[in-house]
Enzyme design. Structure first.
Site, PDB file in Angstrom:
ATOM      1  N   LYS A  79       8.468 108.262  16.666  1.00  0.00           N
ATOM      2  CA  LYS A  79       8.780 109.193  15.568  1.00  0.00           C
ATOM      3  C   LYS A  79       9.652 108.508  14.527  1.00  0.00           C
ATOM      4  CE  LYS A  79      10.540 113.924  14.852  1.00  0.00           C
ATOM      5  NZ  LYS A  79      11.113 115.121  15.497  1.00  0.00           N
ATOM      6  N   SER A 154       8.730 119.472  14.815  1.00  0.00           N
ATOM      7  CA  SER A 154       8.632 118.482  13.777  1.00  0.00           C
ATOM      8  C   SER A 154       7.958 117.173  14.219  1.00  0.00           C
ATOM      9  CB  SER A 154      10.036 118.167  13.252  1.00  0.00           C
ATOM     10  OG  SER A 154      10.832 117.596  14.273  1.00  0.00           O
ATOM     11  N   SER A 178      11.042 120.630  18.893  1.00  0.00           N
ATOM     12  CA  SER A 178      10.177 119.696  18.164  1.00  0.00           C
ATOM     13  C   SER A 178       9.379 118.706  19.005  1.00  0.00           C
ATOM     14  CB  SER A 178      10.998 118.907  17.154  1.00  0.00           C
ATOM     15  OG  SER A 178      11.143 119.679  16.001  1.00  0.00           O
TER      16      SER A 178
END
Ligand code: GLN
Length: 473
Positions: A79, A154, A178
């Site tokens: 990420k 997210s 997330s």
């Protein structure tokens, strides 16, 4: 050679690499080919690293000398809020678009030490604020099961990458869901570890008392492998704790508590509830005891989260002033520089949260909002402590609905926030939680669903055990 990526897991790939069925370079090339073929539709990645093959070659050399670590040659996606030295790290924000990480996050260092190959950095909601990946400054990620839908967020890029076979596994971060919610929307496994079990050093902070880095994988066994590789006390993060090396828990005599009153609220999709009850039946048929429990204060979690989280966001975001990192726009004077840089560099949702956070921390409202929320946080923690005296696992659906359409909730922040109703409690309490794929919405093979299992502090072993029973691997 052609490697079949579809059913490949870390455990299987590791076996093949050690036996010499294929080389790490071939595995990496297969992923690069797959990314080339599908990522223009999905947009899971912000960048594919140019040195993937040379990382894999060095893994091959180690494997040949039998020096490789547990993840030698395993291709992972990271990420874009986790720092890897010398590489860009933007948190999907314009303000950090060209920022290059000057050091390795602890998790990146640990993964490098164990031989992992980093494929690239994945798309996300800007600064991890959102639940759909639509808040990225670099365009939304699409759900691999249905390109008209969001992958969740997210960590939407990280989940979509694994679900579409563009990475064997990935790292996400979870402040209020997330890792778990996108895992559920994309039909993969996502773990939010116990707060403090994984170092946050080198993770771009969102809500520091809530953030944890966690793996997104195809199986519970793979989540366990990555968790074991990244966990542990770290002098660079004073909130980390010593984690015991636990064996996967035995599934005998495991009691699952279901907070029925909390789960069956008017906001939950009927198909989700049906799938959840079917999943509980499956656990019962495997010998788990399932019983009703009451968590009286957990219904306040969303309100508590959306008070404490923005307060921490407003403080953490103060460093992005155009002086220290990334974008800088010059104005008439210093104050003007701040305004111009932050206005140009930060998206709408990030600004909304900074304003909200500054408000709940302001002297006139601090007691009414921030302090009150912290007080209720303690009540929520107590609910869990009480419940875990009688059960080993607490189960809820991961999200109240399957993946929604792109654009469906983006104009209505409150609707978007409601998607976090089942995931925020674990961050508030600091307990570990895993999302397991639990099948598809009836009659809709393109809409995966997930069941969430929570356990007491440091008891990830129970989650891995139940996950392996439920998924078979
Ligand atoms: N969707 C939640 C939010 O918008 C969770 C985000 C996260 O865990 N980073 O805050």
């Amino acid at each position: 050679m052609m490697i079949n990526l579809k059913n490949l897991t870390i455990s299987k790939a590791r076996g093949h690499l050690i036996k010499g069925d294929f080389k790490a370079v071939e595995l990496a090339q297969s992923y690069l080919d797959r990314i080339e073929e599908t990522d223009q539709d999905i947009n899971a990645y912000l960048e594919i690293f140019s040195d993937v093959l040379s990382q894999a070659e060095s893994a091959d050399r180690k494997i040949a000398k039998k020096e490789g670590g547990l993840l030698s040659g395993i291709p992972l996606a990271i990420k874009d809020n986790i720092l890897i030295k010398g590489r860009k790290c933007s948190a999907s924000s314009k303000i950090l678009a060209d920022y290059v990480a000057p050091y390795d996050s602890t998790v990146a260092r640990k993964l490098k030490d164990t031989g992992a190959v980093f494929l690239g950095r994945t798309n996300m909601d800007e600064f991890a604020m959102g639940g759909s990946t639509e808040n990225s400054a670099f365009g939304p990620t699409k759900n691999p099961h249905d390109l008209s839908r969001v992958p969740g967020g997210s960590s939407g890029g990280s989940a979509a990458a694994v679900a579409s076979g563009e990475a064997l596994a990935s790292l996400g971060s979870d402040t209020g869901g997330s890792v778990r919610q996108p895992a559920s929307f994309c039909g993969v496994v996502g773990l939010k570890p116990t707060y403090g079990s994984v170092s946050r050093y080198g993770l771009i902070a969102m809500g520091s008392s809530l953030d944890q880095i966690g793996p997104i994988t195809k199986t519970a066994a793979d989540a366990e492998i990555i968790f074991n590789a990244i966990k542990g006390k770290d002098i660079m993060d004073s909130t980390t704790i010593e984690t015991a090396d636990l064996k996967t828990a035995d599934s005998k005599n495991i009691r699952i508590g279901v907070p029925t009153g909390f789960v069956e609220n008017e906001g939950i999709d009927e198909a989700v509830l049906k799938n959840f009850n079917d999943s509980l039946e499956k656990f019962k048929s495997m010998g788990y005891e399932v019983k009703d429990i009451n968590l009286p204060n957990v219904k306040y979690s969303l309100a508590v989260y959306y008070t404490i989280m923005p307060a921490e966001v407003s403080s953490n975001m103060a460093r992005f002033d155009g002086m220290r990192y990334g974008l800088h726009i010059s104005g008439k004077n210093l104050i003007d520089d701040y305004f111009l840089t932050r206005e140009a560099g930060l998206g709408k949702e990030v600004r909304r949260r900074i304003i909200l956070g500054a408000y709940v921390l302001s002297s006139g409202y601090y007691d009414a909002y921030y302090n009150k929320a912290n007080f209720v946080r303690t009540l929520i923690k107590n609910d869990y402590a009480e419940a875990f005296r009688n059960v080993d696992i607490i189960a809820t659906p991961t999200a109240p609905s399957p993946a929604f359409k792109i654009g469906e909730k983006s104009d209505n922040p409150l609707e978007m926030y409601l998607s976090d109703m089942f995931t925020t409690p674990a961050n508030i309490a600091g307990i570990p939680a895993i999302s397991l794929p639990s099948g598809f919405k009836a009659g809709a093979k393109n809409l995966p669903l997930g069941i969430q299992l929570m356990s007491n502090y440091g008891r990830e072993d129970i989650l891995f055990g139940a996950g392996k029973d439920f998924l078979g691997e």
